[in-house]
Design an enzyme around this catalytic site. Structure first.
Site, PDB file in Angstrom:
ATOM      1  CB  VAL A  33      -0.859   0.028   1.290  1.00  0.00           C
ATOM      2  CG1 VAL A  33      -1.671   1.316   1.365  1.00  0.00           C
ATOM      3  CG2 VAL A  33      -1.779  -1.192   1.369  1.00  0.00           C
ATOM      4  CG  HIS A  34       2.836   3.217  -2.937  1.00  0.00           C
ATOM      5  ND1 HIS A  34       2.555   2.090  -3.644  1.00  0.00           N
ATOM      6  CD2 HIS A  34       3.048   4.190  -3.859  1.00  0.00           C
ATOM      7  CE1 HIS A  34       2.607   2.346  -4.948  1.00  0.00           C
ATOM      8  NE2 HIS A  34       2.898   3.625  -5.107  1.00  0.00           N
ATOM      9  NE  ARG A  35      -1.245   4.216  -6.665  1.00  0.00           N
ATOM     10  CZ  ARG A  35      -0.105   4.523  -7.263  1.00  0.00           C
ATOM     11  NH1 ARG A  35       0.399   5.718  -7.166  1.00  0.00           N
ATOM     12  NH2 ARG A  35       0.527   3.654  -7.999  1.00  0.00           N
ATOM     13  NE  ARG A  58       2.021   8.879   0.572  1.00  0.00           N
ATOM     14  CZ  ARG A  58       2.266   9.978  -0.120  1.00  0.00           C
ATOM     15  NH1 ARG A  58       3.265  10.033  -0.949  1.00  0.00           N
ATOM     16  NH2 ARG A  58       1.476  11.013   0.001  1.00  0.00           N
ATOM     17  CG  ASP A 118      -1.996   1.340  -2.859  1.00  0.00           C
ATOM     18  OD1 ASP A 118      -0.846   0.909  -3.099  1.00  0.00           O
ATOM     19  OD2 ASP A 118      -2.241   2.128  -1.926  1.00  0.00           O
TER      20      ASP A 118
END
Ligand code: UD1
Ligand code: UDP
Length: 359
Positions: free
Chosen positions: A202-204, A235, A275
């Site tokens: 996940v990084h969006r 992030r 994502d």
């Protein structure tokens, strides 16, 4: 032909490695690293593993707001492009480094080519959507990975610059596919067996910067009955720390991994939850079911026969999608033939000769 390639973030190193190999057979490449990604796990590891040549120029911009990062790259790239005076600037994907490289080229009237052109999520709140649309409209040559991308560019009046080349990530995957099947060291280190774990990334911004969305994703992972291996983007780690959310006991958080380990983890997993744009495609190409924790995708081809499912960030939908039966339908060859990089180099050469810009 002299080509400046601009890279700065993880997926760009992977794409550039393949492009660079094809380009350097006959032409001169000058690689610029903007410094958008700088951690070893997000940058150096890909240069080493994929034999990407040392950058000729490092702009060292680091992390900051979108405006600052984009502006700093633009400011620092201008003198480099002026001094190098290339026939082409080539940019990849949809990051701030992509847009800044594109603006740097167009302001100096240097021909610009965009690799992975024509992708659209039609979600204008996504930073990447602005980057892609603006870059496409700046570019002289648009290299499209799919027919869908060609259709998007036609709708925006850009057909005369667009070429269907196929997807450079397929070139890259094909070059490493055999090695990946046998690569199980990372599974041993994570103490999981093939087929008996999930893989999550996940990084969006929409998922990390929205506390409630991140909490729902983490809850869904915790509800799965198998171990979830989660190579975590910095992030996301920062967002988790800031929100005080703790991963459930079945979720094994590890540092981001190299490309080959990531392909191995995807290939052997029960399903991928992500994502990431690149990973939706890799899961499809490797025949691993995918759950996309977003409401839309730039890669609609992967949704065929349920190989990829858009689950958003709803806990029940994520769990249901992750535990669905394995799709059985064929996966059509929608991403080209694995020879896109050479095609792109040929198009650059042909276009330059046509314009009489080359000696
Ligand atoms: C960027 C791209 C995204 C791409 C992703 C690939 C933009 C707008 N976004 O997102 O499209 O999918 O790269 O991974 O360009 N950080 C570190 N170490 C690093 C780099 C970043 O700790 O080496 C941390 C910093 O706190 C930084 C944050 O991660 O503020 C976000 O980094 P940034 O490059 O701005 O965006 P990504 O989320 O990585
Ligand atoms: N990737 C990797 N290690 C990781 C996470 C991703 O090598 O820990 C690879 C992944 O296999 C794919 C690419 O990085 O090739 C995708 O990058 P990312 O998800 O950062 O960006 P996106 O594709 O969403 O722009």
């Amino acid at each position: 032909m002299k080509v400046v390639t601009v890279v700065g973030a993880r997926p760009q190193f992977i794409k550039a490695a393949t492009f660079s190999k094809a380009l350097r057979k006959q032409h001169t490449e000058v690689l610029i690293h903007t410094g958008q990604h700088y951690d070893r796990e997000l940058s150096d590891v890909f240069f080493e593993e994929l034999d990407l040549p040392e950058p000729a120029h490092e702009l060292g911009v680091g992390s900051s707001s979108h405006a600052q990062q984009t502006a700093q790259i633009l400011e620092r790239i201008e003198p480099v492009l002026e001094a190098e005076a290339p026939d082409w600037v080539v940019v990849f994907g949809d990051t701030n480094s992509t847009l800044a490289g594109a603006l740097g080229a167009i302001k100096l009237d240097i021909s610009l080519a965009h690799v992975e052109a024509g992708l659209r999520s039609f979600n204008r709140s996504m930073p990447e959507e602005a980057n892609r649309v603006l870059t496409d409209h700046c570019a002289d040559l648009l290299f499209c990975p799919t027919k869908t991308a060609m259709t998007h560019l036609a709708a925006e009046g850009l057909s005369d610059r667009a070429h269907l080349t196929g997807d450079i990530m397929l070139d890259s995957l094909d070059q490493h596919r055999a090695a990946v099947e046998a690569r199980t060291g990372i599974l041993e280190r994570c103490e999981v067996e093939p087929g008996a774990y999930y893989l999550a990334t996940v990084h969006r911004a929409a998922n990390t910067d929205d506390h409630a969305a991140l909490a729902r994703i983490m809850e869904a992972l915790g509800r799965l009955e198998l171990t979830v291996i989660f190579p975590m983007h910095p992030r996301t780690r920062l967002a988790l720390e800031a929100s005080g959310l703790k991963p459930a006991p079945n979720v094994t958080v590890i540092e981001p991994v190299g490309y080959l380990d990531m392909l191995a983890l995807q290939s052997h997993s029960r399903a991928v939850l992500t994502d990431s744009g690149g990973m939706q495609k890799e899961a499809f190409l490797l025949g691993t079911p995918c759950v996309t924790v977003r409401d839309e995708t730039e890669w609609p081809e992967t949704l065929v026969d349920g190989w990829n499912v858009l689950a958003g960030t709803d806990v029940d939908r994520i769990v249901e999608a992750a535990t669905r039966s394995r799709p059985t339908g064929d996966r059509p060859d929608v991403f080209g033939d694995g020879r896109s990089a050479q095609r792109m180099v040929d198009l650059l050469q042909h276009d330059s000769s046509h314009r009489g810009r080359l000696d």
